[in-house]
Design a protein around this motif. Structure first.
Motif, PDB file in Angstrom:
ATOM      1  N   SER A  41       1.147  -1.079  -0.222  1.00 24.82           N
ATOM      2  CA  SER A  41       0.133   0.200  -0.045  1.00 24.82           C
ATOM      3  C   SER A  41       0.561   1.335   0.082  1.00 24.82           C
ATOM      4  N   LEU A  42       2.179   0.775  -0.032  1.00 27.23           N
ATOM      5  CA  LEU A  42       2.736   2.406   0.454  1.00 27.23           C
ATOM      6  C   LEU A  42       3.239   2.347  -1.341  1.00 27.23           C
ATOM      7  N   VAL A  43       2.348   3.583  -1.999  1.00 22.61           N
ATOM      8  CA  VAL A  43       2.791   4.097  -3.026  1.00 22.61           C
ATOM      9  C   VAL A  43       2.396   5.282  -3.610  1.00 22.61           C
ATOM     10  N   VAL A  44       3.202   5.915  -4.838  1.00 24.41           N
ATOM     11  CA  VAL A  44       2.838   7.506  -4.641  1.00 24.41           C
ATOM     12  C   VAL A  44       1.408   7.744  -4.693  1.00 24.41           C
ATOM     13  N   TRP A  45       0.872   7.211  -5.786  1.00 24.68           N
ATOM     14  CA  TRP A  45      -0.695   7.469  -5.718  1.00 24.68           C
ATOM     15  C   TRP A  45      -2.075   7.061  -4.249  1.00 24.68           C
ATOM     16  N   ARG A  46      -1.890   6.139  -3.917  1.00 21.62           N
ATOM     17  CA  ARG A  46      -2.201   6.221  -2.225  1.00 21.62           C
ATOM     18  C   ARG A  46      -2.017   7.338  -0.828  1.00 21.62           C
ATOM     19  N   ARG A  47       0.012   7.312  -1.160  1.00 20.70           N
ATOM     20  CA  ARG A  47      -0.101   7.726   0.568  1.00 20.70           C
ATOM     21  C   ARG A  47       0.731   8.209  -0.482  1.00 20.70           C
ATOM     22  N   PRO A  48       1.062   9.347  -0.397  1.00 23.76           N
ATOM     23  CA  PRO A  48       2.828   9.703  -1.355  1.00 23.76           C
ATOM     24  C   PRO A  48       3.334  11.097  -0.114  1.00 23.76           C
ATOM     25  N   VAL A  49       2.507  11.721   0.535  1.00 27.09           N
ATOM     26  CA  VAL A  49       3.698  12.646   1.797  1.00 27.09           C
ATOM     27  C   VAL A  49       4.642  10.806   2.322  1.00 27.09           C
ATOM     28  N   THR A  50       3.657   9.970   3.081  1.00 28.92           N
ATOM     29  CA  THR A  50       4.326   9.122   3.732  1.00 28.92           C
ATOM     30  C   THR A  50       5.325   7.979   2.826  1.00 28.92           C
ATOM     31  N   THR A  51       5.249   8.125   1.363  1.00 27.16           N
ATOM     32  CA  THR A  51       5.701   7.565   0.489  1.00 27.16           C
ATOM     33  C   THR A  51       6.949   8.869   0.369  1.00 27.16           C
ATOM     34  N   LEU A  52       7.080   9.764  -0.211  1.00 21.70           N
ATOM     35  CA  LEU A  52       8.513  10.587   0.087  1.00 21.70           C
ATOM     36  C   LEU A  52       9.211  10.861   1.187  1.00 21.70           C
ATOM     37  N   HIS A  53       8.042  10.794   2.013  1.00 22.36           N
ATOM     38  CA  HIS A  53       8.805  10.438   3.273  1.00 22.36           C
ATOM     39  C   HIS A  53      10.130   9.073   3.324  1.00 22.36           C
ATOM     40  N   TYR A  54       9.561   8.593   4.124  1.00 23.21           N
ATOM     41  CA  TYR A  54      10.249   6.911   3.672  1.00 23.21           C
ATOM     42  C   TYR A  54      11.760   6.976   2.768  1.00 23.21           C
ATOM     43  N   PHE A  55      10.814   7.528   1.470  1.00 17.42           N
ATOM     44  CA  PHE A  55      12.228   8.142   0.199  1.00 17.42           C
ATOM     45  C   PHE A  55      13.180   8.530   0.597  1.00 17.42           C
ATOM     46  N   LEU A  56      12.910   9.769   1.500  1.00 15.02           N
ATOM     47  CA  LEU A  56      13.824  10.762   1.233  1.00 15.02           C
ATOM     48  C   LEU A  56      14.670   9.973   2.775  1.00 15.02           C
ATOM     49  N   LEU A  57      15.132   9.289   3.410  1.00 12.64           N
ATOM     50  CA  LEU A  57      15.122   8.921   5.056  1.00 12.64           C
ATOM     51  C   LEU A  57      16.280   7.733   3.990  1.00 12.64           C
ATOM     52  N   GLU A  58      15.146   7.080   3.140  1.00 13.50           N
ATOM     53  CA  GLU A  58      15.968   5.202   2.478  1.00 13.50           C
ATOM     54  C   GLU A  58      17.569   6.134   2.144  1.00 13.50           C
ATOM     55  N   THR A  59      17.298   7.566   1.064  1.00 12.43           N
ATOM     56  CA  THR A  59      18.278   7.727  -0.092  1.00 12.43           C
ATOM     57  C   THR A  59      18.800   8.847   1.247  1.00 12.43           C
ATOM     58  N   LEU A  60      18.614   9.170   2.368  1.00 10.36           N
ATOM     59  CA  LEU A  60      19.907  10.194   3.271  1.00 10.36           C
ATOM     60  C   LEU A  60      21.505   8.871   3.537  1.00 10.36           C
ATOM     61  N   ILE A  61      19.651   7.128   4.121  1.00  9.85           N
ATOM     62  CA  ILE A  61      20.612   6.479   4.627  1.00  9.85           C
ATOM     63  C   ILE A  61      21.441   6.214   3.866  1.00  9.85           C
ATOM     64  N   LYS A  62      21.405   5.377   2.384  1.00  8.45           N
ATOM     65  CA  LYS A  62      22.294   4.784   1.311  1.00  8.45           C
ATOM     66  C   LYS A  62      23.318   6.163   1.355  1.00  8.45           C
ATOM     67  N   LEU A  63      22.798   7.274   0.816  1.00  6.42           N
ATOM     68  CA  LEU A  63      24.124   8.163   0.734  1.00  6.42           C
ATOM     69  C   LEU A  63      25.119   8.482   1.998  1.00  6.42           C
ATOM     70  N   LYS A  64      25.184   8.194   3.121  1.00  4.99           N
ATOM     71  CA  LYS A  64      25.428   8.287   4.376  1.00  4.99           C
ATOM     72  C   LYS A  64      26.214   7.230   4.566  1.00  4.99           C
ATOM     73  N   GLU A  65      26.019   5.921   3.688  1.00  5.78           N
ATOM     74  CA  GLU A  65      26.943   4.368   4.396  1.00  5.78           C
ATOM     75  C   GLU A  65      27.470   4.456   3.088  1.00  5.78           C
ATOM     76  N   TRP A  66      27.235   4.996   1.499  1.00  3.49           N
ATOM     77  CA  TRP A  66      28.272   4.742   0.255  1.00  3.49           C
ATOM     78  C   TRP A  66      29.327   6.062   0.915  1.00  3.49           C
ATOM     79  N   THR A  67      29.171   7.190   1.928  1.00  2.34           N
ATOM     80  CA  THR A  67      29.880   8.286   1.775  1.00  2.34           C
ATOM     81  C   THR A  67      31.450   7.773   2.381  1.00  2.34           C
ATOM     82  N   PHE A  68      30.807   6.968   3.720  1.00  7.16           N
ATOM     83  CA  PHE A  68      31.700   6.056   4.518  1.00  7.16           C
ATOM     84  C   PHE A  68      32.397   5.355   4.087  1.00  7.16           C
TER      85      PHE A  68
END
Length: 368
Positions: A52-79
């Protein structure tokens, strides 16, 4: 007697001790069943939440988790990049030197152009190889559409020109016989194989790269404990659960691949990758599920697909389109009753037209 009374008391005490133990065992079983059912329900609920976590159903929650996952991945790759900062610095220096050499005029430009041409040519065939195998069995059949016809064209041209030294340019865009020609009968099977070896090996390397998504998917699922929403992985887990009751040929073949990869390791993966094998996606899932090291899986896959299997396929195409085989095929078409001569004529005209193009460097039409 006193002894009999003691034995009776001991038996009664033992029976009274066994009853609480039995009740405790039953309780443990019930608790285990309830734990399994609650875990299964939790997994099912988590799966429904993910679906159910898709843009057309829950856009705010989906974008929130997307940004969190992106930040986590960027931190891991930078390390990770910081840990390998020496290698990163070397790559940056090499890229800077190549950029300077590419943009600066001089006598070295001919070598830069040559390297650029070879790099783009290799990247083209690697990309076609990835497209062929990346779709979990549903990829584009680029061998039949691109590499096979290219090898066939080079084979026919080599026998017609008695040489593989086609002038560059226009090769590889167009096949034209060299001015001096070659000695009649000097073309061998190995000379044609050498001419198309780079394209074939790059295509095979691309197919090996395309087999990585099933491996990483199964590996990540095993590490996280989550069930990925993938039909192939679900089928693989069902097959493992029903391994003892397998009866049909397809399931037994899949189990054979899984057992070979799991027990033999590197050489089992190499054997599965070295032959045309539509079940090789299962080998990638098996290796990921059982945590086979990356270089063991990819090394065996690369050697099998880019070297062994590619030479087998290349040899088959070259033999099929060699001069005497093609002439025999045309003559066999002509021997078909009633419709044979009418079918043979367009084939003969087409081959004759392609031979004429090979001997005219100024022709604008594409070669064979």
């Amino acid at each position: 007697c006193l002894t009999c009374q003691i034995l009776i008391d001991m038996a009664a005490n033992g029976a009274s001790c066994e009853q609480p133990q039995k009740r405790a065992g039953v309780k443990d079983k019930q608790n285990g069943k309830s734990t399994d059912s609650s875990l299964r329900e939790r997994r099912q609920k988590d799966k429904e939440d993910r679906l159910s976590l898709v843009v057309w159903r829950r856009p705010v929650t989906t974008l929130h988790y997307f940004l969190l996952e992106t930040l986590i991945k960027l931190k891991e790759w930078t390390f990770k990049l910081w840990q390998r900062r020496g290698t990163v610095f070397l790559v940056l220096v090499l890229c800077s030197l190549f950029s300077i050499a590419y943009s600066t005029e001089g006598a070295h430009q001919q070598y830069v152009e040559y390297l650029e041409k070879k790099f783009l040519w290799c990247a083209y065939w690697v990309g076609l190889g990835i497209l062929s195998s990346v779709g979990l069995g549903t990829g584009l059949h680029t061998f039949l559409l691109y590499l096979g016809p290219h090898i066939a064209s080079v084979t026919l041209a080599a026998y017609e020109c008695s040489s593989t030294d086609f002038p560059e340019p226009p090769y590889p865009d167009q096949l034209v016989c060299p001015q001096g020609g070659g000695v009649e009968g000097s073309i061998s099977l190995f000379s044609i194989m050498s001419k198309v070896r780079l394209e074939a090996c790059m295509w095979g390397a691309g197919t090996a790269i395309g087999e990585l998504p099933p491996y990483f998917m199964a590996r990540a699922a095993r590490q996280s404990g989550a069930d990925p929403e993938d039909e192939d992985y679900e089928e693989f887990e069902e097959m493992l659960e029903q391994a003892e009751d397998a009866q049909d040929f397809v399931t037994r073949a899949k189990l054979g691949v899984q057992h070979m990869v799991q027990k033999v390791g590197f050489f089992g993966i190499l054997a599965c990758a070295s032959i045309p094998n539509p079940l090789f996606d299962l080998a990638g899932i098996t290796c990921g599920h059982f945590m086979v090291p990356f270089w063991t899986f990819f090394g065996a896959t690369l050697i099998g697909k880019a070297i062994i299997k590619m030479h087998i396929q290349k040899l088959f195409v070259i033999i099929t389109f060699s001069k005497h085989i093609v002439e025999q095929m045309v003559s066999l078409i002509g021997s078909v009753p009633k419709v044979g001569p009418s079918l043979q004529k367009p084939f003969s005209q087409y081959l004759e037209a392609q031979r004429n193009k090979l001997h005219h460097a100024g022709g604008s039409a594409p070669a064979v």
